[in-house]
Write a protein that holds these residues in place. Sequence first.
Motif, mmCIF file in Angstrom:
data_model
loop_
_atom_site.group_PDB
_atom_site.id
_atom_site.type_symbol
_atom_site.label_atom_id
_atom_site.label_comp_id
_atom_site.label_asym_id
_atom_site.label_seq_id
_atom_site.Cartn_x
_atom_site.Cartn_y
_atom_site.Cartn_z
ATOM 1 N N ALA A 12 -46.449 -17.649 -33.089
ATOM 2 C CA ALA A 12 -46.747 -17.190 -31.729
ATOM 3 C C ALA A 12 -45.658 -16.309 -31.135
ATOM 4 O O ALA A 12 -45.897 -15.603 -30.161
ATOM 5 N N THR A 13 -44.463 -16.325 -31.726
ATOM 6 C CA THR A 13 -43.350 -15.608 -31.110
ATOM 7 C C THR A 13 -42.707 -14.560 -31.996
ATOM 8 O O THR A 13 -41.688 -13.982 -31.624
ATOM 9 N N ALA A 14 -43.252 -14.312 -33.160
ATOM 10 C CA ALA A 14 -42.622 -13.323 -34.043
ATOM 11 C C ALA A 14 -43.688 -12.587 -34.831
ATOM 12 O O ALA A 14 -44.871 -12.876 -34.739
ATOM 13 N N SER A 34 -44.838 -13.884 -17.843
ATOM 14 C CA SER A 34 -43.836 -14.443 -18.753
ATOM 15 C C SER A 34 -42.890 -13.359 -19.242
ATOM 16 O O SER A 34 -43.224 -12.173 -19.222
ATOM 17 N N ASN A 35 -41.732 -13.790 -19.717
ATOM 18 C CA ASN A 35 -40.727 -12.884 -20.268
ATOM 19 C C ASN A 35 -40.318 -13.348 -21.657
ATOM 20 O O ASN A 35 -40.490 -14.509 -22.001
ATOM 21 N N GLY A 36 -39.725 -12.450 -22.428
ATOM 22 C CA GLY A 36 -39.159 -12.805 -23.724
ATOM 23 C C GLY A 36 -40.180 -13.417 -24.659
ATOM 24 O O GLY A 36 -41.297 -12.957 -24.779
ATOM 25 N N TYR A 37 -39.768 -14.507 -25.329
ATOM 26 C CA TYR A 37 -40.653 -15.174 -26.273
ATOM 27 C C TYR A 37 -41.907 -15.680 -25.576
ATOM 28 O O TYR A 37 -42.993 -15.675 -26.150
ATOM 29 N N PRO A 58 -46.686 -10.265 -40.937
ATOM 30 C CA PRO A 58 -45.437 -11.026 -40.894
ATOM 31 C C PRO A 58 -44.202 -10.140 -41.018
ATOM 32 O O PRO A 58 -44.206 -9.131 -41.707
ATOM 33 N N ILE A 59 -43.158 -10.572 -40.352
ATOM 34 C CA ILE A 59 -41.844 -9.955 -40.464
ATOM 35 C C ILE A 59 -40.920 -11.032 -41.033
ATOM 36 O O ILE A 59 -40.877 -12.143 -40.515
#
Length: 93
Positions: A12-14, A34-37, A58-59
């Motif tokens: 969910a975050t990357a 929201s901010n950031g992640y 994917p990274i």
Amino acid sequence: MNAILRLRVKDATAGFKAWRASAPKAIDVPSVRSNGYSFQVEMNYRTVKRHLRIVEVPIRFEERVEGESKLGLSVQIEFALAPWKLLFGRDTH
């Protein structure tokens, strides 16, 4: 995150995510608070709630061998509270 919000994404975050050109309007990006992640989580959540498709690429990040987390306490707290805010009381348009 995924278990709470049922996002149906691997991370969910990357990673790199792609949406159709119509998706940002459908999820009302200007109203995201929201901010950031947490921003990434909210974008995923809004997308899934509208039954839109998310494509993930994917990274790969090499694991940190030494050093400290780049996330400060305030970011960690915001991230921990994000799914609950989305489920209970945050307007998600």
